[in-house]
Design an enzyme around this catalytic site. Structure first.
Site, PDB file in Angstrom:
ATOM      1  N   HIS A   7      -6.688   5.479   0.648  1.00 50.06           N
ATOM      2  CA  HIS A   7      -6.642   4.790  -0.531  1.00 50.06           C
ATOM      3  C   HIS A   7      -8.077   4.381  -1.018  1.00 50.06           C
ATOM      4  O   HIS A   7      -8.917   4.035   0.064  1.00 50.06           O
ATOM      5  CB  HIS A   7      -5.818   3.216  -0.274  1.00 50.06           C
ATOM      6  CG  HIS A   7      -4.125   3.815  -0.178  1.00 50.06           C
ATOM      7  ND1 HIS A   7      -3.447   3.862  -0.915  1.00 50.06           N
ATOM      8  CD2 HIS A   7      -3.761   3.861   1.118  1.00 50.06           C
ATOM      9  CE1 HIS A   7      -2.365   4.192  -0.452  1.00 50.06           C
ATOM     10  NE2 HIS A   7      -2.309   4.123   0.867  1.00 50.06           N
ATOM     11  N   ARG A  25       0.824  -4.768  -1.344  1.00 50.96           N
ATOM     12  CA  ARG A  25       0.425  -3.503  -1.246  1.00 50.96           C
ATOM     13  C   ARG A  25       0.094  -3.425   0.404  1.00 50.96           C
ATOM     14  O   ARG A  25      -0.411  -2.183   0.947  1.00 50.96           O
ATOM     15  CB  ARG A  25      -1.210  -3.310  -1.759  1.00 50.96           C
ATOM     16  CG  ARG A  25      -0.951  -3.751  -3.435  1.00 50.96           C
ATOM     17  CD  ARG A  25      -2.404  -3.595  -3.913  1.00 50.96           C
ATOM     18  NE  ARG A  25      -2.345  -3.892  -5.466  1.00 50.96           N
ATOM     19  CZ  ARG A  25      -2.109  -3.080  -6.514  1.00 50.96           C
ATOM     20  NH1 ARG A  25      -1.602  -1.879  -6.267  1.00 50.96           N
ATOM     21  NH2 ARG A  25      -2.249  -3.815  -7.613  1.00 50.96           N
ATOM     22  N   HIS A  27       3.764   2.126  -1.676  1.00 57.03           N
ATOM     23  CA  HIS A  27       4.580   0.836  -1.561  1.00 57.03           C
ATOM     24  C   HIS A  27       6.245   0.989  -1.753  1.00 57.03           C
ATOM     25  O   HIS A  27       7.050  -0.124  -1.448  1.00 57.03           O
ATOM     26  CB  HIS A  27       4.105  -0.310  -2.313  1.00 57.03           C
ATOM     27  CG  HIS A  27       2.369  -0.166  -2.101  1.00 57.03           C
ATOM     28  ND1 HIS A  27       1.788  -0.309  -0.975  1.00 57.03           N
ATOM     29  CD2 HIS A  27       1.540  -0.053  -3.368  1.00 57.03           C
ATOM     30  CE1 HIS A  27       0.576  -0.180  -1.368  1.00 57.03           C
ATOM     31  NE2 HIS A  27       0.483  -0.098  -2.500  1.00 57.03           N
ATOM     32  N   ASN A  82      -3.035  10.335  -1.958  1.00 61.60           N
ATOM     33  CA  ASN A  82      -3.578   8.809  -2.178  1.00 61.60           C
ATOM     34  C   ASN A  82      -2.145   8.805  -3.169  1.00 61.60           C
ATOM     35  O   ASN A  82      -2.095   9.094  -4.250  1.00 61.60           O
ATOM     36  CB  ASN A  82      -4.552   8.741  -3.030  1.00 61.60           C
ATOM     37  CG  ASN A  82      -4.510   7.247  -3.398  1.00 61.60           C
ATOM     38  OD1 ASN A  82      -3.609   6.704  -3.441  1.00 61.60           O
ATOM     39  ND2 ASN A  82      -5.688   6.772  -4.105  1.00 61.60           N
ATOM     40  N   TYR A 121     -11.568   0.548  -8.126  1.00 57.51           N
ATOM     41  CA  TYR A 121     -11.404   1.922  -8.033  1.00 57.51           C
ATOM     42  C   TYR A 121     -12.620   2.715  -8.088  1.00 57.51           C
ATOM     43  O   TYR A 121     -12.795   3.813  -7.905  1.00 57.51           O
ATOM     44  CB  TYR A 121     -10.287   2.492  -8.823  1.00 57.51           C
ATOM     45  CG  TYR A 121      -8.941   1.784  -8.717  1.00 57.51           C
ATOM     46  CD1 TYR A 121      -8.420   1.602  -7.311  1.00 57.51           C
ATOM     47  CD2 TYR A 121      -8.438   1.157  -9.569  1.00 57.51           C
ATOM     48  CE1 TYR A 121      -7.315   0.896  -7.061  1.00 57.51           C
ATOM     49  CE2 TYR A 121      -7.221   0.316  -9.383  1.00 57.51           C
ATOM     50  CZ  TYR A 121      -6.620   0.251  -8.161  1.00 57.51           C
ATOM     51  OH  TYR A 121      -5.603  -0.344  -7.763  1.00 57.51           O
TER      52      TYR A 121
END
Ligand code: CA2
Length: 155
Positions: free
Chosen positions: A103, A114, A83, A77, A26
């Site tokens: 994302h 995912r 999901h 986001n 991330y």
């Protein structure tokens, strides 16, 4: 001069931990860094950014309802709710303006669970795998989508 259009930038669960773990997935920027970058870039695009993060599905749904009154577009986001959440998808389907799903990671290169997004069913466009730059590209897209087509006003 007309007032800048407001864009809600929404962030789902655990994104408050941005910059505080899993930097290989991330990145190293914090959520505060990301908010500052979105506000600055939005301003340069003529947009007023209203930035939000929540770990609670119902709170995200209610923020999307508020966006119906206050925002011209949504950048979202939804994190793990991407999901799982029919409720967030339905709230976005009831929003009239552009919705850009973002994302940080490339969700299609990761675990199979995912690969599916309920939110994409309500999204105008989807950006993934480009880190925090994806949010800035989403704001560029919003600025383009909100500008009335020049062709429409020409005879
Ligand atoms: O790639 C993305 O942006 C995701 O939306 C991030 C979600 C994940 O569930 C989605 O599948 C893809 C997870 C956000 C968690 O963020 C953290 C950041 C730093 C440390 C721990 C969690």
């Amino acid at each position: 001069m007309s007032a800048a259009a407001t864009v809600y930038v929404l962030n789902g669960p655990n994104l408050n931990l941005l910059g505080k773990g899993q930097p290989e997935i991330y990145g190293g920027e914090t959520l505060g860094d990301l908010e500052a970058a979105c506000v600055e870039h939005g301003g340069a695009c003529g947009l007023a950014v209203s930035f939000h993060q929540s770990n609670h599905e119902g709170e995200i749904v209610e923020t999307i309802h508020r966006a119906r009154e206050e925002a011209a577009a949504i950048v979202i986001n939804p994190a793990a709710y991407t999901h799982t959440s029919v409720a967030i998808m339905d709230a976005l389907l009831a929003f009239d303006g552009p919705v850009i799903e973002v994302h940080l990671s490339n969700v299609h290169r990761r675990e199979e669970f995912r690969n599916h997004s309920y939110v994409s069913k309500a999204a105008t466009g989807v950006i993934c795998g480009l880190g925090t730059k994806g949010y800035l590209l989403a704001l560029d897209a919003v600025a383009d989508l909100l500008v009335p087509d020049a062709g429409d006003s020409e005879g």
